[in-house]
Design a protein around this motif. Sequence first.
Motif: not given
Length: 477
Positions: A318-321, A357-361, A451-453
């Motif tokens: 899980f790598k939010p960008t 938004v900050y999220a995993d691509s 839900e991970k976000h």
Amino acid sequence: MVKTLFLFFQRFNTPALDQMIIEDEVRTANLSRCRVITGLYLPLAVIIHFYFRYGNFISKPGAENWVEGYLILNLYIGSISLVLFLTAFWLKKTENEQGLLSAVLPHFVFLLFAIGGATCSVYDQTLNNSITSFLLACLLNAAILLIRPLHLFLYLSTIYLGFCYGLYLTQHDQTEMVLTIIDALCMVTVAYAIAWVFWKNNMTRFKQGRLIKSQRMVLVHQYEKLARSNAQLEVSNGKLEESNASKDQFFSILAHDLRGPLGSAMALTKFLGEGEFESDPEERQKMYMLLQNSLNNSAKLLENVLLWSTNQAGVLNFKPTLLNVYDTVQSSVEVLKIVASQKQIEVLNFVPKQLSVYADSDMLHTIFRNLLSNAIKFTPNLGNVEVRSELFASELNGKPMLKISVIDYGVGMSHKVLSNLFQIEKKMIGLGTNNESGTGLGLVLCKDFIEKHEGSILVESKENEGSKFMITLPGRN
């Protein structure tokens, strides 16, 4: 000699536990007993006053002075008893039982009645040699109040010496004085012995009470700990059973839904390989499209299975960008462009191009791809699918939130389907408008990823009117 004195006084040394008991149980017990002693003496003082004031006594020389002395002494003792009773009652009322005043109050009560009894007995010597008052005062106080033995020894010794001095002043018969002094010494010794026994017994009882209380607390703590462990085990067991049921259902879905597309693909390739449709190009093209749909469904199913199993195993990174929402949605639209064109469906992206938004691509692409794929599947030919967005402030903390809605105007869903939509053990997804198949696993995957976000997903749908899937994520404008 010095060593003997040291060993004697060492017996009066109070250990740490005894000191705690003296500060707690002994003070509480003494305070209660002080209220009883002083409270009972108040009506007794009134009775004594009326008895000596209005009673008939045999006329003896000096009787008037004797009665007057008793009345004055009774007045003093009664007044001090009233003050001590009110003090003890106030300490109980204010729950201040462990203060300095509550510690010294029993000593005041003991000295009051012991000195009062000794004084009464000294007054008695003017008419007779009775020391009943001294006897009762010493014995009753020693048997009721809990005074540390060393302090009690000092008190009784001092009071005894004072009593002897009073006898010297009032008793003129030397023989009677010596006998009375000996009797008083016996009384003081007996009172001290009784007080010593009562002190030891009460200390033992208090220690046993503390031990029982501590053991009870340990048992209660262990019981609560065991109850919590059992509750955790029940929760874990429930989750394990739920997980096993989900996995069993998952493998059942996987076996069933892979069998259909793969079986169809094998049959179609067999027909095409045998040249069944060589003479009819239109029919052959139709078979190619069916084969392509079958393979697409199988590929999509396998992709979702791989992602879901990786996520369940906890090894999915899980790598939010910082992502542009419009570009992410548009990328998913491009992937599904061929599928949508087969039904002549237009996918409209109304998300503002500056929204981020900050999220995993990978996760966000998977979410949009599954939601758009479902929307296309349940939209009739020549229809539209819309993607809209909205920024709003959270009602909980006022932080910005982003809501993205995927809207279709297709067949919609019943209430029963909606209630089981995100449960893997419930296969509620039906066929699409062109008989496209599905498992519902994609929606379960979307929910897990959202839900991970720290987001949420909601659905609004009516049969024959369409569906609206709304995902909410922590926003950034």
